[in-house]
Design a protein around this motif. Sequence first.
Motif, PDB file in Angstrom:
ATOM      1  N   GLY A  13       0.834  -1.101   0.010  1.00 27.29           N
ATOM      2  CA  GLY A  13      -0.032  -0.042   0.038  1.00 27.29           C
ATOM      3  C   GLY A  13       0.935   1.313   0.011  1.00 27.29           C
ATOM      4  O   GLY A  13       0.629   2.265   0.514  1.00 27.29           O
ATOM      5  N   GLY A  17      -1.067   7.956   1.234  1.00 24.11           N
ATOM      6  CA  GLY A  17      -1.495   7.606   2.464  1.00 24.11           C
ATOM      7  C   GLY A  17       0.008   7.481   3.370  1.00 24.11           C
ATOM      8  O   GLY A  17       1.202   7.899   3.107  1.00 24.11           O
ATOM      9  N   LEU A  39      -2.446   0.495  -6.834  1.00 21.70           N
ATOM     10  CA  LEU A  39      -2.610   1.689  -7.667  1.00 21.70           C
ATOM     11  C   LEU A  39      -1.112   1.894  -8.518  1.00 21.70           C
ATOM     12  O   LEU A  39      -0.342   2.615  -7.867  1.00 21.70           O
ATOM     13  N   ASP A  58      -1.468  -7.045  -5.140  1.00 20.30           N
ATOM     14  CA  ASP A  58      -2.577  -7.100  -4.614  1.00 20.30           C
ATOM     15  C   ASP A  58      -2.328  -8.262  -3.234  1.00 20.30           C
ATOM     16  O   ASP A  58      -2.152  -9.257  -3.734  1.00 20.30           O
ATOM     17  N   VAL A  59      -2.264  -7.426  -1.975  1.00 20.34           N
ATOM     18  CA  VAL A  59      -1.903  -8.433  -0.987  1.00 20.34           C
ATOM     19  C   VAL A  59      -2.601  -9.776  -0.604  1.00 20.34           C
ATOM     20  O   VAL A  59      -2.165 -10.605   0.092  1.00 20.34           O
ATOM     21  N   THR A  60      -3.878  -9.848  -1.432  1.00 20.01           N
ATOM     22  CA  THR A  60      -4.394 -10.852  -1.269  1.00 20.01           C
ATOM     23  C   THR A  60      -4.316 -12.240  -2.178  1.00 20.01           C
ATOM     24  O   THR A  60      -4.766 -13.375  -2.182  1.00 20.01           O
ATOM     25  N   GLY A  87      -4.352  -1.741   3.527  1.00 23.21           N
ATOM     26  CA  GLY A  87      -5.704  -1.992   4.106  1.00 23.21           C
ATOM     27  C   GLY A  87      -6.808  -1.051   3.371  1.00 23.21           C
ATOM     28  O   GLY A  87      -6.673  -0.145   2.955  1.00 23.21           O
ATOM     29  N   ILE A 137       0.439  -3.035  10.357  1.00 18.60           N
ATOM     30  CA  ILE A 137      -0.298  -1.969  10.852  1.00 18.60           C
ATOM     31  C   ILE A 137      -1.594  -2.466  11.193  1.00 18.60           C
ATOM     32  O   ILE A 137      -2.416  -2.811  10.352  1.00 18.60           O
ATOM     33  N   SER A 138      -2.162  -2.265  12.457  1.00 19.34           N
ATOM     34  CA  SER A 138      -3.506  -2.653  12.737  1.00 19.34           C
ATOM     35  C   SER A 138      -4.077  -1.326  12.972  1.00 19.34           C
ATOM     36  O   SER A 138      -3.906  -0.908  12.072  1.00 19.34           O
ATOM     37  N   TYR A 151     -14.137  -4.353   9.841  1.00 14.26           N
ATOM     38  CA  TYR A 151     -12.931  -3.829  10.070  1.00 14.26           C
ATOM     39  C   TYR A 151     -12.092  -3.964  11.331  1.00 14.26           C
ATOM     40  O   TYR A 151     -10.951  -4.432  11.449  1.00 14.26           O
ATOM     41  N   LYS A 155      -8.543  -6.010  12.104  1.00 17.05           N
ATOM     42  CA  LYS A 155      -7.541  -5.240  12.963  1.00 17.05           C
ATOM     43  C   LYS A 155      -7.200  -5.952  14.428  1.00 17.05           C
ATOM     44  O   LYS A 155      -5.880  -6.269  14.760  1.00 17.05           O
ATOM     45  N   PRO A 181      -2.452   2.939  14.665  1.00 16.68           N
ATOM     46  CA  PRO A 181      -2.856   4.209  14.552  1.00 16.68           C
ATOM     47  C   PRO A 181      -4.297   4.675  14.927  1.00 16.68           C
ATOM     48  O   PRO A 181      -5.059   3.693  14.830  1.00 16.68           O
ATOM     49  N   GLY A 182      -4.515   5.932  15.383  1.00 20.26           N
ATOM     50  CA  GLY A 182      -5.703   6.250  15.677  1.00 20.26           C
ATOM     51  C   GLY A 182      -6.192   7.147  14.405  1.00 20.26           C
ATOM     52  O   GLY A 182      -6.129   6.541  13.373  1.00 20.26           O
ATOM     53  N   ASP A 187      -6.395   9.511   3.043  1.00 18.03           N
ATOM     54  CA  ASP A 187      -7.959   9.180   2.442  1.00 18.03           C
ATOM     55  C   ASP A 187      -8.913   8.304   3.225  1.00 18.03           C
ATOM     56  O   ASP A 187     -10.067   8.659   3.464  1.00 18.03           O
TER      57      ASP A 187
HETATM   58  N1  LIG Z   1      -6.133   6.432   8.432  1.00 13.81           N
HETATM   59  C1  LIG Z   1      -6.599   6.073   9.433  1.00 13.81           C
HETATM   60  O1  LIG Z   1      -6.937   6.868  10.321  1.00 13.81           O
HETATM   61  C2  LIG Z   1      -5.991   4.695  10.163  1.00 13.81           C
HETATM   62  C3  LIG Z   1      -6.249   4.431  11.478  1.00 13.81           C
HETATM   63  C4  LIG Z   1      -5.887   3.158  11.826  1.00 13.81           C
HETATM   64  C5  LIG Z   1      -5.093   2.418  10.769  1.00 13.81           C
HETATM   65  N2  LIG Z   1      -5.261   2.844   9.421  1.00 13.81           N
HETATM   66  C6  LIG Z   1      -4.595   1.521   8.862  1.00 13.81           C
HETATM   67  O2  LIG Z   1      -3.466   2.234   8.217  1.00 13.81           O
HETATM   68  C7  LIG Z   1      -2.958   1.376   6.886  1.00 13.81           C
HETATM   69  C8  LIG Z   1      -2.809   2.442   5.698  1.00 13.81           C
HETATM   70  O3  LIG Z   1      -3.915   3.203   5.561  1.00 13.81           O
HETATM   71  P1  LIG Z   1      -3.998   4.852   5.165  1.00 13.81           P
HETATM   72  O4  LIG Z   1      -4.481   5.607   6.263  1.00 13.81           O
HETATM   73  O5  LIG Z   1      -2.806   5.156   4.285  1.00 13.81           O
HETATM   74  O6  LIG Z   1      -5.032   4.672   4.046  1.00 13.81           O
HETATM   75  P2  LIG Z   1      -5.013   4.961   2.198  1.00 13.81           P
HETATM   76  O7  LIG Z   1      -6.429   4.555   1.912  1.00 13.81           O
HETATM   77  O8  LIG Z   1      -4.531   6.366   2.121  1.00 13.81           O
HETATM   78  O9  LIG Z   1      -4.050   3.793   1.850  1.00 13.81           O
HETATM   79  C9  LIG Z   1      -4.367   2.354   1.728  1.00 13.81           C
HETATM   80  C10 LIG Z   1      -3.619   2.041   0.734  1.00 13.81           C
HETATM   81  O10 LIG Z   1      -3.676   0.493   0.845  1.00 13.81           O
HETATM   82  C11 LIG Z   1      -3.719   0.216  -0.632  1.00 13.81           C
HETATM   83  N3  LIG Z   1      -4.479  -1.034  -0.911  1.00 13.81           N
HETATM   84  C12 LIG Z   1      -5.914  -1.272  -0.658  1.00 13.81           C
HETATM   85  N4  LIG Z   1      -6.199  -2.481  -1.099  1.00 13.81           N
HETATM   86  C13 LIG Z   1      -5.143  -3.264  -1.368  1.00 13.81           C
HETATM   87  C14 LIG Z   1      -4.627  -4.474  -1.729  1.00 13.81           C
HETATM   88  N5  LIG Z   1      -5.599  -5.573  -2.114  1.00 13.81           N
HETATM   89  N6  LIG Z   1      -3.523  -5.046  -2.220  1.00 13.81           N
HETATM   90  C15 LIG Z   1      -2.425  -3.919  -2.047  1.00 13.81           C
HETATM   91  N7  LIG Z   1      -2.775  -2.590  -1.597  1.00 13.81           N
HETATM   92  C16 LIG Z   1      -4.006  -2.374  -1.475  1.00 13.81           C
HETATM   93  C17 LIG Z   1      -4.487   1.288  -1.337  1.00 13.81           C
HETATM   94  O11 LIG Z   1      -4.402   1.269  -2.800  1.00 13.81           O
HETATM   95  C18 LIG Z   1      -3.772   2.438  -0.519  1.00 13.81           C
HETATM   96  O12 LIG Z   1      -2.406   2.772  -1.204  1.00 13.81           O
HETATM   97  C19 LIG Z   1      -4.245   0.568   6.703  1.00 13.81           C
HETATM   98  O13 LIG Z   1      -4.046  -0.676   7.004  1.00 13.81           O
HETATM   99  C20 LIG Z   1      -5.401   1.139   7.618  1.00 13.81           C
HETATM  100  O14 LIG Z   1      -6.250   0.112   7.779  1.00 13.81           O
HETATM  101  C21 LIG Z   1      -5.584   3.757   9.164  1.00 13.81           C
END
Ligand SMILES: NC(=O)c1ccc[n+]([C@@H]2O[C@H](COP(=O)([O-])OP(=O)(O)OC[C@H]3O[C@@H](n4cnc5c(N)ncnc54)[C@H](O)[C@@H]3O)[C@@H](O)[C@H]2O)c1
Length: 244
Positions: A13, A17, A39, A58-60, A87, A137-138, A151, A155, A181-182, A187
């Motif tokens: 990812g 972000g 992406l 694609d992490v899956t 995530g 990253i949980s 979700y 996590k 993270p909080g 996005d």
């Molecule tokens: N932003 C928050 O407030 C927050 C809080 C707690 C935890 N998190 C966690 O932080 C991590 C990063 O999220 P973020 O905040 O940067 O959000 P984000 O939406 O900006 O970024 C998520 C990234 O994951 C990628 N992604 C989605 N599905 C994917 C897949 N199947 N294979 C590979 N990549 C994939 C997306 O393309 C994107 O680049 C995530 O695990 C999210 O759950 C975020």
Amino acid sequence: MGKLDGKTIIITGGAKGQGAAEVRLATSLGAKVVVTDILGDAGKQIAEETGNSYLNLDVTSPEQWAEVVKFTVSEFGRVDGLINNAGIDQKNHGGVTDTPIDLYRTVIEVNQVGTFLGMNAVAPAMIEQKAGSIVNISSIAGMRGFAAVAYVASKWAVRGMTKTAANELGSSNIRVNSIHPGAIETDMLFDLGQDSINWLVSKVPMQRSGTPDEVGETAMFLLSDEASYISGAEIVVDGALITR
Ligand SMILES: NC(=O)c1ccc[n+]([C@@H]2O[C@H](COP(=O)([O-])OP(=O)(O)OC[C@H]3O[C@@H](n4cnc5c(N)ncnc54)[C@H](O)[C@@H]3O)[C@@H](O)[C@H]2O)c1
């Protein structure tokens, strides 16, 4: 000298972000990064900007994970670190009575299965080199209940599998930790809309949201040798939100 000099790190990812922030930070600290995401355009742009390689992942997909590890080992000779960052949120927030099963499965597949596959894919190379650091990253959603059952479940699973992996891989000098993270300015947060963000931030004792770099710096520490005896730990990066 950077604290990640000579290390090779895979980041999932990484196109935007927190993942993109981590790519930039790790590069500035001396690491070679394999930037991965679904992406392609954004991922290639970050890789180009930082002088790194981009691979679609694609992490899956276990097959794509195998390709990423194969590329990393053949290109750099080793895999020192992995940030399982990719995530997705449960867009349609819901509880046990109103979450469609397809949505539930999709979130579990990316957040939970994707993290498992990442550890499963890099572990053999790390075991062979007798060193490695995995950062999962949980979320604070992995520590309590929120109205987003898939979700939250995913996590909590990430937090749990981190403990199993730390236990299993410790004798190979591989450290595995989770970050929680909080409200972080990406996005995923912005998609909630301004009213929800204001409400959430009002609950944060530090009275603000966090930046992707603030999570990233924690990940850099865990990847580095400064954290050489830290494994199986969970680090909350949330301005004390979880204390309420
Ligand atoms: N932003 C928050 O407030 C927050 C809080 C707690 C935890 N998190 C966690 O932080 C991590 C990063 O999220 P973020 O905040 O940067 O959000 P984000 O939406 O900006 O970024 C998520 C990234 O994951 C990628 N992604 C989605 N599905 C994917 C897949 N199947 N294979 C590979 N990549 C994939 C997306 O393309 C994107 O680049 C995530 O695990 C999210 O759950 C975020």
